[in-house]
Enzyme design. Structure first.
Site, PDB file in Angstrom:
ATOM      1  N   GLU A 103       0.867  -1.180   0.000  1.00 39.85           N
ATOM      2  CA  GLU A 103       0.000   0.000   0.000  1.00 39.85           C
ATOM      3  C   GLU A 103       0.906   1.234   0.000  1.00 39.85           C
ATOM      4  OE1 GLU A 103      -2.308  -0.233   3.507  1.00 39.85           O
ATOM      5  OE2 GLU A 103      -3.458   1.561   3.067  1.00 39.85           O
ATOM      6  N   GLU A 122       7.550   9.518   5.507  1.00 39.31           N
ATOM      7  CA  GLU A 122       7.750   9.067   6.891  1.00 39.31           C
ATOM      8  C   GLU A 122       7.352  10.154   7.879  1.00 39.31           C
ATOM      9  OE1 GLU A 122      11.908   8.120   7.238  1.00 39.31           O
ATOM     10  OE2 GLU A 122      11.834   6.710   5.568  1.00 39.31           O
ATOM     11  N   CYS A 145       2.180   4.938   0.631  1.00 37.12           N
ATOM     12  CA  CYS A 145       2.006   6.038   1.587  1.00 37.12           C
ATOM     13  C   CYS A 145       2.663   7.283   1.023  1.00 37.12           C
ATOM     14  CB  CYS A 145       2.629   5.676   2.929  1.00 37.12           C
ATOM     15  SG  CYS A 145       1.618   4.551   3.849  1.00 37.12           S
ATOM     16  N   GLU A 203      10.734   6.730  11.562  1.00 31.87           N
ATOM     17  CA  GLU A 203      11.033   6.315  10.182  1.00 31.87           C
ATOM     18  C   GLU A 203      10.131   5.174   9.733  1.00 31.87           C
ATOM     19  OE1 GLU A 203      13.256   6.937  12.466  1.00 31.87           O
ATOM     20  OE2 GLU A 203      15.211   7.510  11.650  1.00 31.87           O
ATOM     21  N   ASP A 242      10.646  -2.450  16.208  1.00 26.46           N
ATOM     22  CA  ASP A 242      11.399  -1.355  15.573  1.00 26.46           C
ATOM     23  C   ASP A 242      10.480  -0.151  15.341  1.00 26.46           C
ATOM     24  OD1 ASP A 242      13.740  -0.197  14.753  1.00 26.46           O
ATOM     25  OD2 ASP A 242      13.746  -1.111  12.760  1.00 26.46           O
ATOM     26  N   ASP A 280       7.539  -1.903   8.075  1.00 26.87           N
ATOM     27  CA  ASP A 280       8.783  -2.598   8.434  1.00 26.87           C
ATOM     28  C   ASP A 280       8.558  -3.693   9.486  1.00 26.87           C
ATOM     29  OD1 ASP A 280      11.357  -3.373   8.478  1.00 26.87           O
ATOM     30  OD2 ASP A 280      12.215  -1.489   9.163  1.00 26.87           O
TER      31      ASP A 280
END
Ligand code: ATP
Length: 495
Positions: free
Chosen positions: A130, A136, A132, A179, A175, A193
Protein backbone atom coordinates in the site's frame (compact mmCIF):
# COMPACT_ATOMS: atom_id res chain seq x y z
CA UNK A 1 18.53 -1.37 12.14
CA UNK A 2 21.15 -2.57 14.56
CA UNK A 3 21.26 -6.30 14.58
CA UNK A 4 20.24 -8.86 12.07
CA UNK A 5 17.49 -11.16 13.24
CA UNK A 6 18.06 -14.85 13.31
CA UNK A 7 20.27 -16.96 11.16
CA UNK A 8 20.21 -17.13 7.43
CA UNK A 9 17.61 -19.88 7.50
CA UNK A 10 18.06 -21.26 4.02
CA UNK A 11 19.24 -19.90 0.70
CA UNK A 12 17.53 -18.05 -2.07
CA UNK A 13 16.30 -21.21 -3.77
CA UNK A 14 14.43 -22.14 -0.63
CA UNK A 15 13.04 -18.64 -0.36
CA UNK A 16 11.69 -18.84 -3.88
CA UNK A 17 9.86 -22.00 -2.88
CA UNK A 18 8.49 -20.22 0.16
CA UNK A 19 7.23 -17.43 -2.02
CA UNK A 20 4.99 -19.82 -3.87
CA UNK A 21 1.36 -19.11 -3.26
CA UNK A 22 0.80 -22.60 -1.83
CA UNK A 23 3.08 -23.85 0.86
CA UNK A 24 3.27 -26.02 3.89
CA UNK A 25 3.43 -24.01 7.06
CA UNK A 26 4.53 -25.10 10.45
CA UNK A 27 4.03 -23.13 13.62
CA UNK A 28 7.13 -23.44 15.78
CA UNK A 29 5.29 -22.08 18.79
CA UNK A 30 3.53 -24.13 21.39
CA UNK A 31 5.59 -27.31 21.09
CA UNK A 32 3.03 -29.25 19.05
CA UNK A 33 3.86 -29.03 15.36
CA UNK A 34 0.83 -27.72 13.57
CA UNK A 35 0.96 -28.28 9.86
CA UNK A 36 -1.53 -27.13 7.27
CA UNK A 37 -1.87 -26.21 3.66
CA UNK A 38 -1.67 -22.45 3.39
CA UNK A 39 -2.57 -19.93 0.75
CA UNK A 40 -1.20 -16.41 0.89
CA UNK A 41 -3.82 -13.66 0.91
CA UNK A 42 -1.44 -11.60 -1.21
CA UNK A 43 -0.69 -13.94 -4.11
CA UNK A 44 2.57 -14.43 -5.95
CA UNK A 45 1.82 -13.11 -9.42
CA UNK A 46 3.58 -13.67 -12.73
CA UNK A 47 4.01 -9.93 -13.30
CA UNK A 48 7.19 -8.30 -14.59
CA UNK A 49 8.62 -4.88 -13.81
CA UNK A 50 7.52 -3.84 -17.32
CA UNK A 51 3.90 -4.11 -16.16
CA UNK A 52 4.49 -1.01 -14.05
CA UNK A 53 5.21 2.65 -14.67
CA UNK A 54 7.88 3.51 -12.12
CA UNK A 55 7.82 6.89 -10.41
CA UNK A 56 9.82 8.45 -7.63
CA UNK A 57 11.82 6.51 -5.08
CA UNK A 58 10.03 6.59 -1.75
CA UNK A 59 13.06 5.44 0.17
CA UNK A 60 15.84 2.97 0.61
CA UNK A 61 16.26 0.40 3.35
CA UNK A 62 19.29 -1.63 4.25
CA UNK A 63 18.48 -4.26 1.63
CA UNK A 64 15.75 -2.76 -0.55
CA UNK A 65 14.47 0.16 -2.53
CA UNK A 66 10.86 1.27 -2.42
CA UNK A 67 9.54 2.91 -5.57
CA UNK A 68 6.17 4.38 -6.54
CA UNK A 69 4.77 2.05 -9.19
CA UNK A 70 1.58 2.34 -11.22
CA UNK A 71 0.24 -0.89 -12.69
CA UNK A 72 -0.22 -0.07 -16.37
CA UNK A 73 -3.43 -2.06 -16.93
CA UNK A 74 -5.35 -1.17 -13.76
CA UNK A 75 -3.85 2.25 -12.95
CA UNK A 76 -3.48 1.13 -9.33
CA UNK A 77 -0.57 2.70 -7.50
CA UNK A 78 1.67 0.70 -5.16
CA UNK A 79 4.83 1.16 -3.19
CA UNK A 80 6.97 -1.49 -4.84
CA UNK A 81 9.61 -2.86 -2.49
CA UNK A 82 12.46 -4.17 -4.65
CA UNK A 83 14.98 -6.51 -3.13
CA UNK A 84 18.12 -7.77 -4.81
CA UNK A 85 18.26 -11.56 -4.41
CA UNK A 86 22.05 -11.80 -4.39
CA UNK A 87 22.37 -9.03 -1.86
CA UNK A 88 19.76 -10.58 0.44
CA UNK A 89 21.59 -13.89 0.39
CA UNK A 90 25.02 -12.29 0.82
CA UNK A 91 23.88 -10.12 3.72
CA UNK A 92 21.95 -12.94 5.46
CA UNK A 93 18.63 -11.12 5.14
CA UNK A 94 16.64 -14.11 3.90
CA UNK A 95 14.84 -14.78 7.17
CA UNK A 96 14.10 -11.08 7.56
CA UNK A 97 12.45 -10.94 4.11
CA UNK A 98 10.46 -14.14 4.65
CA UNK A 99 9.25 -12.94 8.01
CA UNK A 100 8.03 -9.60 6.70
CA UNK A 101 6.26 -11.25 3.76
CA UNK A 102 4.42 -13.85 5.80
CA UNK A 103 3.52 -11.55 8.69
CA UNK A 104 2.26 -8.67 6.53
CA UNK A 105 0.17 -11.18 4.62
CA UNK A 106 -1.81 -12.01 7.75
CA UNK A 107 -2.26 -8.53 9.21
CA UNK A 108 -5.43 -6.62 8.55
CA UNK A 109 -5.71 -3.21 10.18
CA UNK A 110 -6.07 0.33 8.76
CA UNK A 111 -2.99 1.38 10.73
CA UNK A 112 -0.74 -1.23 9.12
CA UNK A 113 0.74 -1.24 5.62
CA UNK A 114 -1.11 -3.71 3.42
CA UNK A 115 0.70 -6.20 1.17
CA UNK A 116 -1.19 -6.75 -2.10
CA UNK A 117 0.95 -9.22 -4.07
CA UNK A 118 4.51 -10.32 -4.76
CA UNK A 119 6.43 -11.31 -7.90
CA UNK A 120 10.01 -11.93 -8.91
CA UNK A 121 12.49 -12.10 -11.78
CA UNK A 122 16.06 -13.34 -12.07
CA UNK A 123 17.59 -10.63 -9.92
CA UNK A 124 14.88 -9.26 -7.70
CA UNK A 125 11.97 -9.98 -5.41
CA UNK A 126 9.11 -7.49 -5.45
CA UNK A 127 6.49 -6.73 -2.83
CA UNK A 128 3.56 -4.51 -3.86
CA UNK A 129 2.68 -2.54 -0.73
CA UNK A 130 0.00 0.00 0.00
CA UNK A 131 1.46 3.33 -1.02
CA UNK A 132 2.01 6.04 1.59
CA UNK A 133 2.41 9.24 -0.38
CA UNK A 134 2.95 11.35 2.73
CA UNK A 135 6.34 9.75 3.45
CA UNK A 136 7.75 9.07 6.89
CA UNK A 137 6.58 10.68 10.11
CA UNK A 138 10.32 11.30 10.61
CA UNK A 139 10.23 13.77 7.69
CA UNK A 140 7.11 15.51 8.99
CA UNK A 141 8.91 16.08 12.30
CA UNK A 142 12.10 17.24 10.54
CA UNK A 143 10.28 19.56 8.16
CA UNK A 144 8.08 21.07 10.86
CA UNK A 145 10.93 21.27 13.38
CA UNK A 146 8.61 19.74 15.95
CA UNK A 147 4.91 18.92 16.12
CA UNK A 148 2.26 20.69 18.14
CA UNK A 149 0.70 18.73 20.97
CA UNK A 150 -2.53 18.28 18.99
CA UNK A 151 -0.63 16.89 16.00
CA UNK A 152 1.44 14.57 18.20
CA UNK A 153 -1.70 13.42 20.04
CA UNK A 154 -3.38 12.50 16.76
CA UNK A 155 -0.40 10.54 15.41
CA UNK A 156 0.34 8.88 18.76
CA UNK A 157 -3.32 7.79 19.05
CA UNK A 158 -3.21 6.16 15.61
CA UNK A 159 0.01 4.36 16.56
CA UNK A 160 -1.53 3.20 19.86
CA UNK A 161 -4.58 1.88 17.98
CA UNK A 162 -2.40 -0.12 15.56
CA UNK A 163 -0.09 -1.33 18.33
CA UNK A 164 -3.10 -2.60 20.29
CA UNK A 165 -3.98 -4.73 17.26
CA UNK A 166 -0.38 -5.93 16.74
CA UNK A 167 -0.01 -6.89 20.40
CA UNK A 168 -3.51 -8.40 20.35
CA UNK A 169 -2.46 -10.92 17.67
CA UNK A 170 0.64 -11.78 19.70
CA UNK A 171 3.32 -9.85 17.82
CA UNK A 172 5.96 -7.45 19.04
CA UNK A 173 7.10 -5.05 16.31
CA UNK A 174 10.52 -4.25 17.86
CA UNK A 175 11.40 -1.35 15.57
CA UNK A 176 8.83 1.36 16.28
CA UNK A 177 10.34 4.74 15.38
CA UNK A 178 9.32 7.78 13.29
CA UNK A 179 11.03 6.32 10.18
CA UNK A 180 8.78 3.25 10.31
CA UNK A 181 5.56 5.24 10.76
CA UNK A 182 4.42 6.14 7.27
CA UNK A 183 1.86 8.78 6.43
CA UNK A 184 -0.85 8.36 3.78
CA UNK A 185 -1.68 11.11 1.30
CA UNK A 186 -4.63 11.99 3.55
CA UNK A 187 -2.35 12.19 6.60
CA UNK A 188 -3.09 8.97 8.50
CA UNK A 189 -0.39 6.78 10.04
CA UNK A 190 0.48 3.25 8.92
CA UNK A 191 3.08 1.12 10.67
CA UNK A 192 5.66 -0.40 8.29
CA UNK A 193 8.78 -2.60 8.43
CA UNK A 194 7.77 -5.94 9.94
CA UNK A 195 11.12 -7.64 9.34
CA UNK A 196 12.08 -7.68 13.01
CA UNK A 197 8.78 -8.78 14.56
CA UNK A 198 8.77 -11.36 17.31
CA UNK A 199 5.87 -13.80 17.58
CA UNK A 200 4.76 -14.59 21.13
CA UNK A 201 3.95 -18.13 22.32
CA UNK A 202 0.21 -17.82 21.73
CA UNK A 203 0.42 -15.66 18.61
CA UNK A 204 -2.42 -15.84 16.09
CA UNK A 205 0.15 -15.23 13.37
CA UNK A 206 1.76 -18.20 11.67
CA UNK A 207 5.40 -18.02 10.64
CA UNK A 208 7.73 -20.48 8.98
CA UNK A 209 10.19 -21.95 11.47
CA UNK A 210 13.13 -20.52 9.57
CA UNK A 211 11.42 -17.18 8.97
CA UNK A 212 11.10 -16.35 12.63
CA UNK A 213 13.60 -14.19 14.41
CA UNK A 214 15.91 -16.19 16.60
CA UNK A 215 16.95 -14.27 19.67
CA UNK A 216 19.71 -16.67 20.56
CA UNK A 217 21.83 -15.83 17.57
CA UNK A 218 21.90 -12.09 17.93
CA UNK A 219 22.65 -9.40 20.42
CA UNK A 220 19.44 -7.43 19.94
CA UNK A 221 17.10 -6.10 17.35
CA UNK A 222 15.97 -2.53 16.89
CA UNK A 223 17.43 0.92 16.51
CA UNK A 224 19.85 2.26 19.15
CA UNK A 225 17.95 5.39 20.16
CA UNK A 226 14.65 3.52 20.69
CA UNK A 227 15.87 0.37 22.42
CA UNK A 228 14.58 -0.18 25.98
CA UNK A 229 17.05 -0.79 28.81
CA UNK A 230 15.91 -4.37 29.46
CA UNK A 231 16.88 -5.33 25.90
CA UNK A 232 20.39 -4.02 26.59
CA UNK A 233 20.44 -6.29 29.64
CA UNK A 234 19.40 -9.27 27.47
CA UNK A 235 16.06 -9.72 29.25
CA UNK A 236 13.30 -11.45 27.26
CA UNK A 237 11.48 -9.23 24.82
CA UNK A 238 7.93 -8.22 25.83
CA UNK A 239 5.15 -5.97 24.50
CA UNK A 240 6.72 -3.30 26.72
CA UNK A 241 9.50 -3.05 24.12
CA UNK A 242 7.17 -1.27 21.66
CA UNK A 243 5.69 0.90 24.41
CA UNK A 244 9.13 2.24 25.35
CA UNK A 245 9.75 2.98 21.65
CA UNK A 246 6.34 4.72 21.52
CA UNK A 247 7.46 6.92 24.43
CA UNK A 248 10.69 7.83 22.56
CA UNK A 249 8.69 8.51 19.39
CA UNK A 250 6.21 10.78 21.19
CA UNK A 251 9.11 12.67 22.77
CA UNK A 252 10.62 13.09 19.30
CA UNK A 253 7.33 14.34 17.82
CA UNK A 254 7.07 17.01 20.49
CA UNK A 255 10.72 18.09 20.65
CA UNK A 256 12.15 17.29 17.21
CA UNK A 257 14.78 14.87 18.56
CA UNK A 258 14.84 11.50 20.27
CA UNK A 259 15.21 11.55 24.07
CA UNK A 260 18.47 9.58 24.17
CA UNK A 261 20.88 11.27 21.80
CA UNK A 262 24.64 11.13 21.76
CA UNK A 263 27.64 10.88 19.48
CA UNK A 264 27.87 7.09 19.40
CA UNK A 265 25.67 4.08 19.97
CA UNK A 266 27.67 3.20 23.08
CA UNK A 267 27.02 6.65 24.59
CA UNK A 268 23.32 6.41 23.67
CA UNK A 269 23.12 3.08 25.50
CA UNK A 270 24.72 4.63 28.59
CA UNK A 271 22.03 7.31 28.59
CA UNK A 272 19.28 4.71 28.17
CA UNK A 273 20.60 2.56 31.01
CA UNK A 274 20.94 5.64 33.24
CA UNK A 275 17.47 6.76 32.07
CA UNK A 276 18.94 10.18 31.42
CA UNK A 277 15.87 12.08 30.16
CA UNK A 278 15.40 15.82 30.13
CA UNK A 279 12.03 17.27 29.21
CA UNK A 280 11.86 20.63 27.43
CA UNK A 281 9.91 23.28 29.39
CA UNK A 282 7.24 23.54 26.71
CA UNK A 283 6.00 19.92 27.16
CA UNK A 284 2.61 19.92 28.88
CA UNK A 285 2.30 18.12 32.23
CA UNK A 286 0.17 15.43 30.52
CA UNK A 287 2.72 14.81 27.77
CA UNK A 288 5.58 14.67 30.28
CA UNK A 289 3.64 12.25 32.48
CA UNK A 290 2.75 9.90 29.64
CA UNK A 291 6.30 9.83 28.25
CA UNK A 292 7.70 9.38 31.75
CA UNK A 293 5.41 6.37 32.29
CA UNK A 294 6.11 4.83 28.88
CA UNK A 295 9.81 5.15 29.65
CA UNK A 296 9.50 3.23 32.91
CA UNK A 297 12.49 0.91 33.39
CA UNK A 298 10.07 -1.82 34.43
CA UNK A 299 8.43 -2.95 31.15
CA UNK A 300 5.34 -4.27 32.94
CA UNK A 301 4.63 -0.84 34.42
CA UNK A 302 4.45 0.91 31.05
CA UNK A 303 0.82 1.88 30.25
CA UNK A 304 -0.52 -0.72 27.84
CA UNK A 305 1.59 -3.54 29.27
CA UNK A 306 -0.06 -3.88 32.67
CA UNK A 307 -3.08 -5.93 33.78
CA UNK A 308 -5.50 -3.27 32.43
CA UNK A 309 -4.04 -3.66 28.95
CA UNK A 310 -4.50 -0.81 26.51
CA UNK A 311 -7.29 0.83 28.55
CA UNK A 312 -4.62 2.30 30.86
CA UNK A 313 -2.86 3.87 27.89
CA UNK A 314 -5.94 5.12 26.07
CA UNK A 315 -7.40 6.67 29.22
CA UNK A 316 -4.25 8.66 29.99
CA UNK A 317 -5.07 12.41 30.27
CA UNK A 318 -2.77 13.16 27.31
CA UNK A 319 -5.30 11.42 25.07
CA UNK A 320 -8.29 13.33 26.47
CA UNK A 321 -10.73 14.09 23.66
CA UNK A 322 -9.58 11.26 21.38
CA UNK A 323 -12.49 9.36 19.85
CA UNK A 324 -10.87 5.91 19.79
CA UNK A 325 -13.78 4.30 17.92
CA UNK A 326 -13.66 6.75 15.01
CA UNK A 327 -9.96 7.55 14.81
CA UNK A 328 -9.63 7.11 11.06
CA UNK A 329 -12.65 9.35 10.42
CA UNK A 330 -10.95 12.31 12.12
CA UNK A 331 -9.28 15.05 10.11
CA UNK A 332 -5.50 14.49 10.27
CA UNK A 333 -2.94 17.27 10.79
CA UNK A 334 -1.93 19.21 7.70
CA UNK A 335 1.12 17.68 6.06
CA UNK A 336 4.32 19.67 5.68
CA UNK A 337 5.89 19.43 2.25
CA UNK A 338 9.61 19.29 1.61
CA UNK A 339 9.20 22.22 -0.78
CA UNK A 340 8.13 24.36 2.18
CA UNK A 341 11.51 23.77 3.69
CA UNK A 342 13.84 23.69 0.74
CA UNK A 343 13.29 26.31 -1.89
CA UNK A 344 13.20 25.85 -5.64
CA UNK A 345 11.32 22.57 -5.82
CA UNK A 346 9.54 22.53 -9.13
CA UNK A 347 7.18 19.97 -7.65
CA UNK A 348 7.68 17.49 -10.43
CA UNK A 349 8.18 13.85 -9.85
CA UNK A 350 11.15 12.42 -11.62
CA UNK A 351 10.59 8.93 -12.92
CA UNK A 352 13.05 6.31 -11.82
CA UNK A 353 15.05 4.66 -14.53
CA UNK A 354 13.61 1.12 -14.72
CA UNK A 355 16.91 -0.19 -16.08
CA UNK A 356 18.08 -0.02 -12.47
CA UNK A 357 16.09 -3.08 -11.52
CA UNK A 358 15.38 -6.59 -12.53
CA UNK A 359 16.00 -8.07 -15.93
CA UNK A 360 12.52 -7.59 -17.25
CA UNK A 361 12.28 -11.27 -18.00
CA UNK A 362 9.25 -13.26 -17.02
CA UNK A 363 9.94 -15.82 -14.37
CA UNK A 364 9.07 -19.30 -15.50
CA UNK A 365 7.17 -21.54 -13.16
CA UNK A 366 10.18 -23.78 -12.68
CA UNK A 367 12.08 -20.77 -11.38
CA UNK A 368 14.32 -20.41 -14.44
CA UNK A 369 14.54 -17.36 -16.58
CA UNK A 370 16.15 -16.27 -19.79
CA UNK A 371 18.12 -13.08 -19.70
CA UNK A 372 21.24 -12.22 -17.77
CA UNK A 373 22.62 -8.73 -17.31
CA UNK A 374 25.61 -7.70 -19.37
CA UNK A 375 27.01 -5.28 -16.82
CA UNK A 376 25.99 -7.21 -13.78
CA UNK A 377 28.58 -5.74 -11.45
CA UNK A 378 27.55 -2.16 -12.12
CA UNK A 379 23.87 -3.03 -12.07
CA UNK A 380 24.39 -4.71 -8.74
CA UNK A 381 25.86 -1.56 -7.24
CA UNK A 382 23.07 0.49 -8.74
CA UNK A 383 20.41 -1.80 -7.37
CA UNK A 384 21.88 -1.40 -3.92
CA UNK A 385 21.85 2.36 -4.25
CA UNK A 386 20.63 4.23 -1.25
CA UNK A 387 18.47 7.10 -2.30
CA UNK A 388 16.46 9.22 0.09
CA UNK A 389 14.56 11.12 -2.48
CA UNK A 390 15.21 11.93 -6.05
CA UNK A 391 13.45 14.68 -7.84
CA UNK A 392 14.08 16.67 -10.95
CA UNK A 393 16.00 19.35 -9.03
CA UNK A 394 19.08 17.16 -9.00
CA UNK A 395 18.81 16.05 -12.63
CA UNK A 396 20.59 19.22 -13.79
CA UNK A 397 23.77 18.05 -12.05
CA UNK A 398 23.94 14.87 -14.11
CA UNK A 399 25.30 14.32 -17.61
CA UNK A 400 23.10 12.49 -20.13
CA UNK A 401 23.02 8.80 -19.25
CA UNK A 402 24.56 9.36 -15.81
CA UNK A 403 22.54 7.92 -12.94
CA UNK A 404 22.45 8.51 -9.24
CA UNK A 405 23.78 5.80 -6.95
CA UNK A 406 23.07 7.52 -3.67
CA UNK A 407 21.72 10.88 -2.65
CA UNK A 408 20.76 12.41 0.69
CA UNK A 409 20.29 15.69 2.42
CA UNK A 410 23.13 15.83 4.94
CA UNK A 411 24.71 18.39 7.21
CA UNK A 412 28.24 19.41 6.28
CA UNK A 413 29.91 20.01 9.60
CA UNK A 414 32.38 22.88 9.67
CA UNK A 415 34.22 24.66 12.45
CA UNK A 416 31.95 27.69 12.55
CA UNK A 417 28.75 26.66 10.84
CA UNK A 418 26.96 23.51 9.75
CA UNK A 419 25.44 23.66 6.31
CA UNK A 420 22.68 21.55 4.80
CA UNK A 421 23.82 20.11 1.49
CA UNK A 422 22.59 17.50 -0.96
CA UNK A 423 25.33 14.88 -1.27
CA UNK A 424 25.15 13.08 -4.62
CA UNK A 425 27.07 10.00 -5.76
CA UNK A 426 26.70 8.93 -9.39
CA UNK A 427 27.78 5.98 -11.48
CA UNK A 428 30.26 8.13 -13.45
CA UNK A 429 31.64 8.02 -10.65
CA UNK A 430 31.15 11.53 -9.37
CA UNK A 431 30.76 12.74 -5.79
CA UNK A 432 29.45 16.27 -5.34
CA UNK A 433 27.54 18.32 -2.82
CA UNK A 434 25.00 20.90 -3.80
CA UNK A 435 23.49 23.89 -2.01
CA UNK A 436 19.79 22.88 -2.06
CA UNK A 437 18.46 26.43 -1.89
CA UNK A 438 20.73 28.03 -4.49
CA UNK A 439 20.98 24.85 -6.56
CA UNK A 440 24.71 25.35 -6.96
CA UNK A 441 27.50 22.80 -6.76
CA UNK A 442 29.40 23.66 -3.60
CA UNK A 443 32.02 20.95 -3.80
CA UNK A 444 33.35 18.34 -6.18
CA UNK A 445 35.20 15.60 -4.35
CA UNK A 446 37.85 14.27 -6.69
CA UNK A 447 37.04 10.67 -7.40
CA UNK A 448 39.64 7.94 -7.04
CA UNK A 449 39.33 4.16 -7.02
CA UNK A 450 42.36 4.14 -4.74
CA UNK A 451 41.32 4.13 -1.06
CA UNK A 452 44.52 6.06 -0.24
CA UNK A 453 43.14 8.97 -2.23
CA UNK A 454 39.46 8.64 -1.30
CA UNK A 455 38.18 6.91 1.81
CA UNK A 456 35.19 7.01 4.14
CA UNK A 457 35.45 6.88 7.87
CA UNK A 458 32.26 6.08 9.82
CA UNK A 459 32.21 7.63 13.29
CA UNK A 460 28.63 6.75 14.23
CA UNK A 461 25.53 5.63 12.29
CA UNK A 462 24.87 9.25 11.37
CA UNK A 463 28.35 10.76 11.25
CA UNK A 464 30.97 10.07 8.58
CA UNK A 465 34.06 11.67 7.10
CA UNK A 466 35.13 11.72 3.47
CA UNK A 467 38.92 11.82 3.37
CA UNK A 468 41.07 12.90 0.45
CA UNK A 469 44.81 13.71 0.57
CA UNK A 470 43.99 17.43 0.59
CA UNK A 471 40.89 17.60 2.73
CA UNK A 472 38.75 15.80 5.30
CA UNK A 473 35.04 16.64 5.12
CA UNK A 474 32.67 15.77 7.91
CA UNK A 475 28.98 14.97 7.28
CA UNK A 476 25.95 14.12 9.39
CA UNK A 477 23.15 12.07 7.87
CA UNK A 478 20.04 12.37 10.07
CA UNK A 479 18.75 9.12 8.61
CA UNK A 480 21.78 7.28 9.97
CA UNK A 481 23.06 6.11 6.63
CA UNK A 482 26.76 6.63 7.30
CA UNK A 483 27.49 2.95 6.67
CA UNK A 484 25.45 2.99 3.47
CA UNK A 485 27.52 5.91 2.19
CA UNK A 486 30.70 4.00 2.93
CA UNK A 487 29.33 0.86 1.27
CA UNK A 488 28.16 2.74 -1.83
CA UNK A 489 31.47 4.59 -2.33
CA UNK A 490 33.58 1.50 -1.68
CA UNK A 491 31.27 -0.56 -3.89
CA UNK A 492 32.00 1.82 -6.76
CA UNK A 493 35.73 1.82 -6.05
CA UNK A 494 35.72 -2.01 -6.26
CA UNK A 495 33.38 -2.31 -9.25
N1 ATP B 1 4.45 1.53 1.60
C1 ATP B 1 5.29 2.53 1.48
N2 ATP B 1 4.88 3.72 0.97
C2 ATP B 1 5.74 4.75 0.85
N3 ATP B 1 7.02 4.70 1.23
C3 ATP B 1 7.49 3.54 1.74
C4 ATP B 1 6.65 2.41 1.89
N4 ATP B 1 7.38 1.42 2.44
C5 ATP B 1 8.61 1.91 2.63
N5 ATP B 1 8.68 3.19 2.20
C6 ATP B 1 9.87 4.06 2.24
O1 ATP B 1 10.97 3.33 1.78
C7 ATP B 1 11.99 3.29 2.77
C8 ATP B 1 12.66 1.95 2.71
O2 ATP B 1 11.75 1.00 3.18
P1 ATP B 1 12.19 -0.45 3.54
O3 ATP B 1 11.03 -1.16 4.09
O4 ATP B 1 12.89 -1.03 2.39
O5 ATP B 1 13.33 -0.26 4.59
P2 ATP B 1 13.38 0.40 6.02
O6 ATP B 1 12.04 0.41 6.64
O7 ATP B 1 14.06 1.71 5.92
O8 ATP B 1 14.18 -0.65 6.81
P3 ATP B 1 15.52 -1.29 7.04
O9 ATP B 1 16.65 -0.39 6.72
O10 ATP B 1 15.36 -1.53 8.48
O11 ATP B 1 15.49 -2.49 6.20
C9 ATP B 1 11.30 3.57 4.09
O12 ATP B 1 12.17 4.15 5.01
C10 ATP B 1 10.18 4.49 3.66
O13 ATP B 1 10.62 5.81 3.64
Amino acid sequence: MLAVVGGEGGGIAEMEKDFDSKLRIQNPNGGVQRSKSFAFRAPQENFTIQDFELGKIYGVGSYSKVVRAKKKDTGNVYALKIMDKKFITKENKTSYVKLERIVLDQLDHPGIIRLFFTFQDTFSLYMALESCEGGELFDQITWKGRLSEDEARFYAAEVVDALEYIHGVGLIHRDIKPENLLVTAEGHIKIADFGSVKTMQDSKITVLPNASSDDKSCTFVGTAAYVPPEVLNSSPVTFGNDLWALGCTLYQMLSGTSPFKDASEWLIFQRIIARDIRFPDYFSAEAKDLIDKLLDTNPRKRPGAGPDGYAALKMHPFFKGIDWKNLRAQIPPKLALESNVVEANDGQESPWNPSHVGDGSVRNNDGSSGATSSSEATAHVTRLASIDSFDSRWQQFLDPGESVIMISMVKKIQKLTNKKVQLILTDKPKLIYVDPAKLMVKGNIIWSDNPNDLSIQVLSPSHFKICTPKKVMSFEDAKQRAWQWKKAIEGLQNR
